[in-house]
Design an enzyme around this catalytic site. Sequence first.
Site, PDB file in Angstrom:
ATOM      1  N   CYS B 246       0.872  -1.185   0.000  1.00  0.00           N
ATOM      2  CA  CYS B 246       0.000   0.000   0.000  1.00  0.00           C
ATOM      3  C   CYS B 246       0.897   1.219   0.000  1.00  0.00           C
ATOM      4  CB  CYS B 246      -0.957  -0.015   1.176  1.00  0.00           C
ATOM      5  SG  CYS B 246      -0.175  -0.070   2.791  1.00  0.00           S
ATOM      6  N   ARG B 251      -2.127  -0.704   5.516  1.00  0.00           N
ATOM      7  CA  ARG B 251      -3.359  -1.196   4.898  1.00  0.00           C
ATOM      8  C   ARG B 251      -3.128  -2.589   4.312  1.00  0.00           C
ATOM      9  NH1 ARG B 251      -4.880   3.830   1.070  1.00  0.00           N
ATOM     10  NH2 ARG B 251      -2.655   4.203   1.290  1.00  0.00           N
TER      11      ARG B 251
END
Lengths: 170, 298
Positions: B246, B251
């Site tokens: 990410c 994430r």
Amino acid sequence: MTTSQDSVPQPSAAQDDRNGAPDTHMPAALDEIVEEFRAVGDRDKLELLLELSRELPEPPSSYADRLDEMEQVVECQTPLFLAVEFDDAAGTADLIFAAPPEAPTTRGFASILHQGLSGLRCEEILAAPDDIADRLGLKRAITPLRMRGMSAMLARVKANVRRHTHSVSG
Amino acid sequence: MPAETAEKDFSQYAHPERLVSTEWVAAHKDDDDVVLVESDEDVLLYETGHVPGAVKVDWHTELNDPVARDFLDGERFAEFAASKGISRSSTVVFYGDKSNWWAAYALWVFTLFGHEDVRLMDGGRQKWTEEGRPMSTERPDVAPGDYPVVDRDDSTDRAFLQDVLGHFGRPLVDVRSPLEYSGEKTHMEGYEEEGALRGGHIPTAASVPWAKAANEDGTFRSREELEAIYRDEAGLGTADDVVAYCRIGERSSHTWFVLKHLLGYENVRNYDGSWTEWGNVVGVPIVQGDQPGEKPRR
């Protein structure tokens, strides 16, 4: 009384602020908050921010219907509601913030700006230094990226005030 | 109990032992061998109230090396874990805000140190509070755990730049927002400091924003839905080696958890350098736009 509301991020305004206005002046109320932060250690700084987050007043009931217009969470961004009420006779501006209870850091930052700037004259708000976030000395306790969030918040307040003062002065 | 709040059957997932329900936590959080850890994106959230007995892990100040861009080393991890009341044999249950995003990140870091029994509370903080379960502002008294110094293993669940350069031809998953993927944005709104000099994505990476794996209430989607998203739409198929990335690797640790523990992909690595590294490196290939693009010829 006129109201203008800003629920859209203003990245370009943030840019302007970084480059502009060398004439800054720290409002007394804001200075007091900054001093409080500087006086304590990292752990107590967070405690202080938490206290401030609790002190953020609920927006007046007239805003109740409009809080839905807060930015919704996109990815992970915390929604923040900001409105500015201008008293053109006095030349002052009241700041109205709202952020959900699940976002205490955002509420804390909003509370600092509320206690430090709300009700001041427009030119005083515009003259507040853009690096307030740095002056709080929170960088070790809170990620730099969140501190940027506070700078962006101040930039949004200023952009809002600037738009209004331009429209009034014609 | 109405049907929609009925307990989800975790046995549908590849490794059901990695998930626990809020109900399980309510029943077991005070067990001697269980340590409940809250890890949030908002670093003040724990202080406003947390599951009684939970300790806080601050991903920013506690999991990272204070100077180098890296995680703690084995020695400091042992100290850190013990200070949270965690022993090597503890069952560590993570939960947090935002669909367990940062909880998954903390769990992934524990995995690098080979901590065996790590689990996520499905639905995280949101589900716990929405069910009206008790919250407390009291910091628990922590009896120090007993944690050995264990070397961090960066080879199994973590990918570095060179690994990704050698990975072309095998699936990559980009879990950022569509605008970051296409390159229209070099950072997330409000996260300017985590920007990069170039926008776009790693060639051939499929775009699956991380939050697709979660339901509205913060719980994970069903295995069937997850398979439709990752195996079919993103084209991972039956791949045996997947890398997710990410912006800074947080994430994508959520997606790492989904692929490895819920769908059972054999080898899944999180490239934590992610876009803040790739988008700043001189000479690496980048694709812009909404298509994955071709594997680079090199």
